[in-house]
Scaffold this motif. Structure first.
Motif, PDB file in Angstrom:
ATOM      1  N   VAL A 140      42.648  25.568  32.106  1.00  0.00           N
ATOM      2  CA  VAL A 140      43.457  26.629  31.495  1.00  0.00           C
ATOM      3  C   VAL A 140      42.697  27.257  30.332  1.00  0.00           C
ATOM      4  O   VAL A 140      42.661  28.479  30.181  1.00  0.00           O
ATOM      5  CB  VAL A 140      44.834  26.084  31.050  1.00  0.00           C
ATOM      6  CG1 VAL A 140      45.576  27.095  30.191  1.00  0.00           C
ATOM      7  CG2 VAL A 140      45.667  25.707  32.262  1.00  0.00           C
ATOM      8  N   THR A 141      42.051  26.416  29.510  1.00  0.00           N
ATOM      9  CA  THR A 141      41.270  26.932  28.383  1.00  0.00           C
ATOM     10  C   THR A 141      40.138  27.825  28.880  1.00  0.00           C
ATOM     11  O   THR A 141      39.904  28.909  28.337  1.00  0.00           O
ATOM     12  CB  THR A 141      40.704  25.768  27.540  1.00  0.00           C
ATOM     13  OG1 THR A 141      41.802  24.978  27.072  1.00  0.00           O
ATOM     14  CG2 THR A 141      39.896  26.273  26.371  1.00  0.00           C
ATOM     15  N   ALA A 142      39.430  27.387  29.903  1.00  0.00           N
ATOM     16  CA  ALA A 142      38.329  28.186  30.452  1.00  0.00           C
ATOM     17  C   ALA A 142      38.834  29.511  31.005  1.00  0.00           C
ATOM     18  O   ALA A 142      38.209  30.565  30.802  1.00  0.00           O
ATOM     19  CB  ALA A 142      37.593  27.401  31.532  1.00  0.00           C
ATOM     20  N   LEU A 143      39.969  29.482  31.696  1.00  0.00           N
ATOM     21  CA  LEU A 143      40.541  30.723  32.234  1.00  0.00           C
ATOM     22  C   LEU A 143      40.971  31.671  31.118  1.00  0.00           C
ATOM     23  O   LEU A 143      40.738  32.878  31.198  1.00  0.00           O
ATOM     24  CB  LEU A 143      41.723  30.412  33.154  1.00  0.00           C
ATOM     25  CG  LEU A 143      41.387  29.762  34.484  1.00  0.00           C
ATOM     26  CD1 LEU A 143      42.665  29.309  35.205  1.00  0.00           C
ATOM     27  CD2 LEU A 143      40.590  30.716  35.365  1.00  0.00           C
ATOM     28  N   LEU A 144      41.592  31.122  30.079  1.00  0.00           N
ATOM     29  CA  LEU A 144      42.012  31.960  28.952  1.00  0.00           C
ATOM     30  C   LEU A 144      40.811  32.571  28.241  1.00  0.00           C
ATOM     31  O   LEU A 144      40.842  33.747  27.859  1.00  0.00           O
ATOM     32  CB  LEU A 144      42.870  31.155  27.970  1.00  0.00           C
ATOM     33  CG  LEU A 144      44.284  30.837  28.440  1.00  0.00           C
ATOM     34  CD1 LEU A 144      44.978  29.895  27.463  1.00  0.00           C
ATOM     35  CD2 LEU A 144      45.091  32.117  28.625  1.00  0.00           C
ATOM     36  N   GLU A 145      39.762  31.775  28.042  1.00  0.00           N
ATOM     37  CA  GLU A 145      38.548  32.307  27.410  1.00  0.00           C
ATOM     38  C   GLU A 145      37.952  33.433  28.246  1.00  0.00           C
ATOM     39  O   GLU A 145      37.497  34.445  27.718  1.00  0.00           O
ATOM     40  CB  GLU A 145      37.521  31.195  27.211  1.00  0.00           C
ATOM     41  CG  GLU A 145      37.883  30.240  26.106  1.00  0.00           C
ATOM     42  CD  GLU A 145      36.940  29.042  26.022  1.00  0.00           C
ATOM     43  OE1 GLU A 145      36.027  28.918  26.873  1.00  0.00           O
ATOM     44  OE2 GLU A 145      37.139  28.226  25.110  1.00  0.00           O
ATOM     45  N   GLN A 146      37.973  33.264  29.545  1.00  0.00           N
ATOM     46  CA  GLN A 146      37.431  34.286  30.439  1.00  0.00           C
ATOM     47  C   GLN A 146      38.281  35.560  30.364  1.00  0.00           C
ATOM     48  O   GLN A 146      37.749  36.666  30.306  1.00  0.00           O
ATOM     49  CB  GLN A 146      37.402  33.749  31.871  1.00  0.00           C
ATOM     50  CG  GLN A 146      36.735  34.657  32.864  1.00  0.00           C
ATOM     51  CD  GLN A 146      36.718  34.022  34.255  1.00  0.00           C
ATOM     52  OE1 GLN A 146      37.384  33.030  34.521  1.00  0.00           O
ATOM     53  NE2 GLN A 146      35.953  34.617  35.143  1.00  0.00           N
ATOM     54  N   LEU A 147      39.593  35.400  30.352  1.00  0.00           N
ATOM     55  CA  LEU A 147      40.479  36.566  30.294  1.00  0.00           C
ATOM     56  C   LEU A 147      40.427  37.269  28.941  1.00  0.00           C
ATOM     57  O   LEU A 147      40.602  38.487  28.868  1.00  0.00           O
ATOM     58  CB  LEU A 147      41.920  36.148  30.606  1.00  0.00           C
ATOM     59  CG  LEU A 147      42.202  35.739  32.052  1.00  0.00           C
ATOM     60  CD1 LEU A 147      43.610  35.147  32.168  1.00  0.00           C
ATOM     61  CD2 LEU A 147      42.053  36.937  32.978  1.00  0.00           C
ATOM     62  N   CYS A 148      40.209  36.501  27.882  1.00  0.00           N
ATOM     63  CA  CYS A 148      40.188  37.089  26.529  1.00  0.00           C
ATOM     64  C   CYS A 148      38.814  37.569  26.110  1.00  0.00           C
ATOM     65  O   CYS A 148      38.670  38.160  25.033  1.00  0.00           O
ATOM     66  CB  CYS A 148      40.691  36.064  25.514  1.00  0.00           C
ATOM     67  SG  CYS A 148      42.444  35.644  25.757  1.00  0.00           S
ATOM     68  N   ALA A 149      37.813  37.355  26.902  1.00  0.00           N
ATOM     69  CA  ALA A 149      36.456  37.780  26.552  1.00  0.00           C
ATOM     70  C   ALA A 149      36.397  39.305  26.463  1.00  0.00           C
ATOM     71  O   ALA A 149      37.040  40.011  27.260  1.00  0.00           O
ATOM     72  CB  ALA A 149      35.464  37.286  27.594  1.00  0.00           C
ATOM     73  N   PRO A 150      35.678  39.822  25.473  1.00  0.00           N
ATOM     74  CA  PRO A 150      35.586  41.288  25.354  1.00  0.00           C
ATOM     75  C   PRO A 150      34.894  41.883  26.584  1.00  0.00           C
ATOM     76  O   PRO A 150      33.964  41.317  27.133  1.00  0.00           O
ATOM     77  CB  PRO A 150      34.730  41.498  24.098  1.00  0.00           C
ATOM     78  CG  PRO A 150      34.110  40.192  23.783  1.00  0.00           C
ATOM     79  CD  PRO A 150      34.885  39.123  24.478  1.00  0.00           C
TER      80      PRO A 150
END
Length: 157
Positions: A140-150
């Motif tokens: 979930v953390t990896a997915l969120l980081e990917q989605l929130c990446a500029p």
């Protein structure tokens, strides 16, 4: 020397016809006679990617080596033996040169089914909760980081 290898080795001529195969090649493929081996340019091999999607014959490692003269290494394919058992094989195809001219290819392969399945199982365990099967905190953390990446505003030309 070739007969004692655990790795299957097959020599094919420039037209893709199998010329020689060691004992491991027969054991791994389940093909008992050299005449049973289809031409490597033939779709009769019915190779698939590990997810089970059919590979076009142009994507077969041996076909690539014969047509381009370039070595193809560590390609994982799903192969169904004549007895119906399937295996994941790691294939290598190396162009064979005689007097500087391409004369065929050497195709080597190993049954990597057990290690491939174990790797997939470990990946699933690392990313999913064992009780619910839902994504765990790491995934979930990896997915969120990917989605929130500029993201770039204008894609490069």
């Amino acid at each position: 020397m070739l007969e004692v290898l655990e790795e299957g080795v097959m020599l094919v001529d420039l037209a893709g016809r199998p010329v020689q195969a060691n004992a491991a090649a027969h054991r791994i493929t389940g093909l008992t006679d050299l005449q049973d081996f289809p031409n490597v340019l033939d779709a009769a091999w019915q190779l698939m990617d590990p997810a089970g999607f059919p590979l076009p014959t142009e994507a077969y490692p041996a076909v690539q080596a014969l047509r381009t003269g370039v070595t193809v290494r560590d390609t994982h394919v799903l192969f169904t033996r004549p007895d119906g058992q399937w295996i994941i094989a790691s294939l290598n195809a190396i162009p064979l040169l005689e007097a500087g001219q391409q004369a065929g290819a050497v195709v080597s392969f190993t049954d990597v089914t057990a290690s491939y399945l174990l790797q997939r199982q470990l990946e699933a365990q690392a990313l999913h909760d064992p009780l619910t099967g839902l994504p765990n905190r790491r995934q979930v953390t990896a997915l969120l980081e990917q989605l929130c990446a500029p993201r770039p505003r204008n894609p490069p030309p």
